[in-house]
Design a protein around this motif. Sequence first.
Motif, PDB file in Angstrom:
ATOM      1  N   LEU A 151       8.202 -11.583  29.083  1.00 24.79           N
ATOM      2  CA  LEU A 151       6.880 -11.916  28.559  1.00 24.79           C
ATOM      3  C   LEU A 151       6.727 -11.421  27.124  1.00 24.79           C
ATOM      4  CD1 LEU A 151       4.658 -11.141  31.688  1.00 24.79           C
ATOM      5  CD2 LEU A 151       4.901 -13.381  30.592  1.00 24.79           C
ATOM      6  N   ARG A 152       7.164 -10.183  26.873  1.00 33.27           N
ATOM      7  CA  ARG A 152       7.101  -9.642  25.514  1.00 33.27           C
ATOM      8  C   ARG A 152       7.905 -10.508  24.541  1.00 33.27           C
ATOM      9  NH1 ARG A 152       5.600  -4.070  24.854  1.00 33.27           N
ATOM     10  NH2 ARG A 152       5.228  -2.981  26.835  1.00 33.27           N
ATOM     11  N   ALA A 153       9.075 -10.935  24.988  1.00 33.80           N
ATOM     12  CA  ALA A 153       9.929 -11.749  24.127  1.00 33.80           C
ATOM     13  C   ALA A 153       9.277 -13.076  23.768  1.00 33.80           C
ATOM     14  CB  ALA A 153      11.278 -11.987  24.810  1.00 33.80           C
ATOM     15  N   ALA A 154       8.394 -13.551  24.645  1.00 36.72           N
ATOM     16  CA  ALA A 154       7.701 -14.817  24.404  1.00 36.72           C
ATOM     17  C   ALA A 154       6.383 -14.620  23.656  1.00 36.72           C
ATOM     18  CB  ALA A 154       7.437 -15.529  25.734  1.00 36.72           C
ATOM     19  N   GLY A 155       6.100 -13.381  23.238  1.00 35.04           N
ATOM     20  CA  GLY A 155       4.907 -13.132  22.436  1.00 35.04           C
ATOM     21  C   GLY A 155       3.702 -12.616  23.189  1.00 35.04           C
ATOM     22  N   PHE A 156       3.866 -12.309  24.479  1.00 34.21           N
ATOM     23  CA  PHE A 156       2.772 -11.733  25.255  1.00 34.21           C
ATOM     24  C   PHE A 156       2.688 -10.225  24.980  1.00 34.21           C
ATOM     25  CE2 PHE A 156       3.421 -15.714  27.330  1.00 34.21           C
ATOM     26  CZ  PHE A 156       2.259 -16.017  28.036  1.00 34.21           C
ATOM     27  N   VAL A 157       1.458  -9.723  24.880  1.00 39.44           N
ATOM     28  CA  VAL A 157       1.232  -8.329  24.535  1.00 39.44           C
ATOM     29  C   VAL A 157       0.525  -7.628  25.699  1.00 39.44           C
ATOM     30  CG1 VAL A 157       0.068  -6.752  22.939  1.00 39.44           C
ATOM     31  CG2 VAL A 157       1.084  -8.892  22.087  1.00 39.44           C
ATOM     32  N   PRO A 158       1.015  -6.459  26.154  1.00 40.49           N
ATOM     33  CA  PRO A 158       0.359  -5.776  27.274  1.00 40.49           C
ATOM     34  C   PRO A 158      -0.982  -5.182  26.869  1.00 40.49           C
ATOM     35  CG  PRO A 158       2.138  -4.425  26.409  1.00 40.49           C
ATOM     36  CD  PRO A 158       2.219  -5.737  25.693  1.00 40.49           C
ATOM     37  N   GLU A 159      -1.959  -5.314  27.747  1.00 40.83           N
ATOM     38  CA  GLU A 159      -3.223  -4.619  27.600  1.00 40.83           C
ATOM     39  C   GLU A 159      -3.187  -3.369  28.490  1.00 40.83           C
ATOM     40  OE1 GLU A 159      -6.396  -7.434  28.314  1.00 40.83           O
ATOM     41  OE2 GLU A 159      -6.262  -8.170  26.246  1.00 40.83           O
ATOM     42  N   GLU A 160      -4.301  -2.701  28.644  1.00 36.26           N
ATOM     43  CA  GLU A 160      -4.320  -1.435  29.370  1.00 36.26           C
ATOM     44  C   GLU A 160      -3.952  -1.617  30.839  1.00 36.26           C
ATOM     45  OE1 GLU A 160      -7.594   2.077  30.359  1.00 36.26           O
ATOM     46  OE2 GLU A 160      -7.856   0.794  28.608  1.00 36.26           O
ATOM     47  N   ARG A 161      -3.085  -0.752  31.315  1.00 39.92           N
ATOM     48  CA  ARG A 161      -2.697  -0.776  32.725  1.00 39.92           C
ATOM     49  C   ARG A 161      -3.836  -0.266  33.597  1.00 39.92           C
ATOM     50  NH1 ARG A 161       1.712   3.460  34.737  1.00 39.92           N
ATOM     51  NH2 ARG A 161      -0.161   4.742  34.552  1.00 39.92           N
ATOM     52  N   GLU A 162      -4.003  -0.891  34.763  1.00 45.28           N
ATOM     53  CA  GLU A 162      -5.008  -0.462  35.729  1.00 45.28           C
ATOM     54  C   GLU A 162      -4.334  -0.176  37.065  1.00 45.28           C
ATOM     55  OE1 GLU A 162      -9.056  -2.758  34.420  1.00 45.28           O
ATOM     56  OE2 GLU A 162      -7.501  -3.989  35.333  1.00 45.28           O
ATOM     57  N   THR A 163      -5.001   0.619  37.887  1.00 44.21           N
ATOM     58  CA  THR A 163      -4.496   0.934  39.222  1.00 44.21           C
ATOM     59  C   THR A 163      -5.155   0.025  40.243  1.00 44.21           C
ATOM     60  OG1 THR A 163      -4.186   3.256  38.602  1.00 44.21           O
ATOM     61  CG2 THR A 163      -4.230   2.748  40.955  1.00 44.21           C
ATOM     62  N   VAL A 164      -4.346  -0.608  41.077  1.00 47.96           N
ATOM     63  CA  VAL A 164      -4.879  -1.441  42.155  1.00 47.96           C
ATOM     64  C   VAL A 164      -5.181  -0.523  43.333  1.00 47.96           C
ATOM     65  CG1 VAL A 164      -4.435  -3.361  43.723  1.00 47.96           C
ATOM     66  CG2 VAL A 164      -3.531  -3.428  41.379  1.00 47.96           C
ATOM     67  N   LEU A 165      -6.454  -0.470  43.702  1.00 48.58           N
ATOM     68  CA  LEU A 165      -6.920   0.390  44.784  1.00 48.58           C
ATOM     69  C   LEU A 165      -7.469  -0.460  45.911  1.00 48.58           C
ATOM     70  CD1 LEU A 165      -8.840   2.888  42.500  1.00 48.58           C
ATOM     71  CD2 LEU A 165      -6.797   3.458  43.795  1.00 48.58           C
ATOM     72  N   VAL A 166      -7.187  -0.057  47.147  1.00 48.99           N
ATOM     73  CA  VAL A 166      -7.682  -0.754  48.332  1.00 48.99           C
ATOM     74  C   VAL A 166      -8.270   0.281  49.289  1.00 48.99           C
ATOM     75  CG1 VAL A 166      -7.097  -2.246  50.291  1.00 48.99           C
ATOM     76  CG2 VAL A 166      -6.007  -2.622  48.068  1.00 48.99           C
TER      77      VAL A 166
END
Length: 266
Positions: free
Chosen positions: A95-110
Motif C-alpha cells: 500500500l505504501r509503495a502505491a502511495g497510500f499513507v498510514p493514519e493513526e493506529r486504533e485498537t479494535v475492542l470487543v
Amino acid sequence: MTTTNTAPLLSAYDDQMRGAPPTLPTGVTCEQDGPLLRIVGQFRGFVSGPRDLGVEGEALDELIVRQRDFFAARGEAVEWKTRAHDTPADLTARLRAAGFVPEERETVLVARAAGTAVGEPTLPDGVTVRRVTADADMRRIAAMESVVWGQDRRWLADDLIGRVATAPDDIAVYVAEADGEVVCAAWLVFRAGTEFASLWGGAALAEWRGRGIYRALVAVRAALAVSRGVTCLHVDASDDSAPILRRLGFHAVTTTTPYVWTPPAG
C-alpha cells in the motif's frame, strides 16, 4: 487474575463485521472487486477485505492500484482499512509503495454488551445527555468535532443526517450538553443480521475530558444495545479511549490502521 480468551471475539468480529453494511445512506453504494469491499459516495472512498485476501505479489499490487485509480478518476481520497492480523503480511508495504499513507493506529475492542450496561451513568453537574435526530443537532456535532480534531469535519453532519434519514432504527446519536453547548457526542450503529453494534464518536471538548462524560455515553449506548438484543459491542478506539473501554469490560482483539491515498493538490 482471570485472562479472557479473545479468540472467539476476534473470530466473531472477522466473520460478522467485515462484510457490506446492511443499510447505506442514500447516494452511497457498495460493490465487490475481487476479495475487496468498496464503498463509494461517502466523504472519501472506503476499501476493506477479509482476514486473508487470498491475493499476493503482482496480483495484489494490481488490486491496490485498481482501487487507487478508481477513486483517482473520481477525484476522491480513499481509505484502505487494514488490521494487524490480516494476510498477506506485506499488504501494508505494498500500500505504501502505491502511495497510500498510514493514519493513526486504533485498537479494535470487543465486549459482551450486557457486561458494559451496568449501573446508571454519572454526569457532572449541569451536563445532560439526550438522543438527537434533527439535522441542526448533527451540524452542532460536526462543529464540535471540528474543534476537537482541529480540522473541517462538516462532512460528518451530512453523513449522520444521511444515516438517520435512510435507516433511523439503525443508528442512535447522543449529545452531552452544558449551557446549551455540545461538549461531547457519540453514536451507536446497529448491524442487522449480526450479534454486533458499534460505538462511534465519543469526542469531547478538551475542557470537559476526564469528568466521566465519555464513560456515561458508553453506558447509555450499551443499555440501548442490550434492550435491542445485541450480544457484542465493537469499538475502533484511540489510545486515549482504549484504557477507559478496557475498564468497562472491553477486550483488545487486534489493531486497525487506515491507509489513505489522497489525490494530488490541483
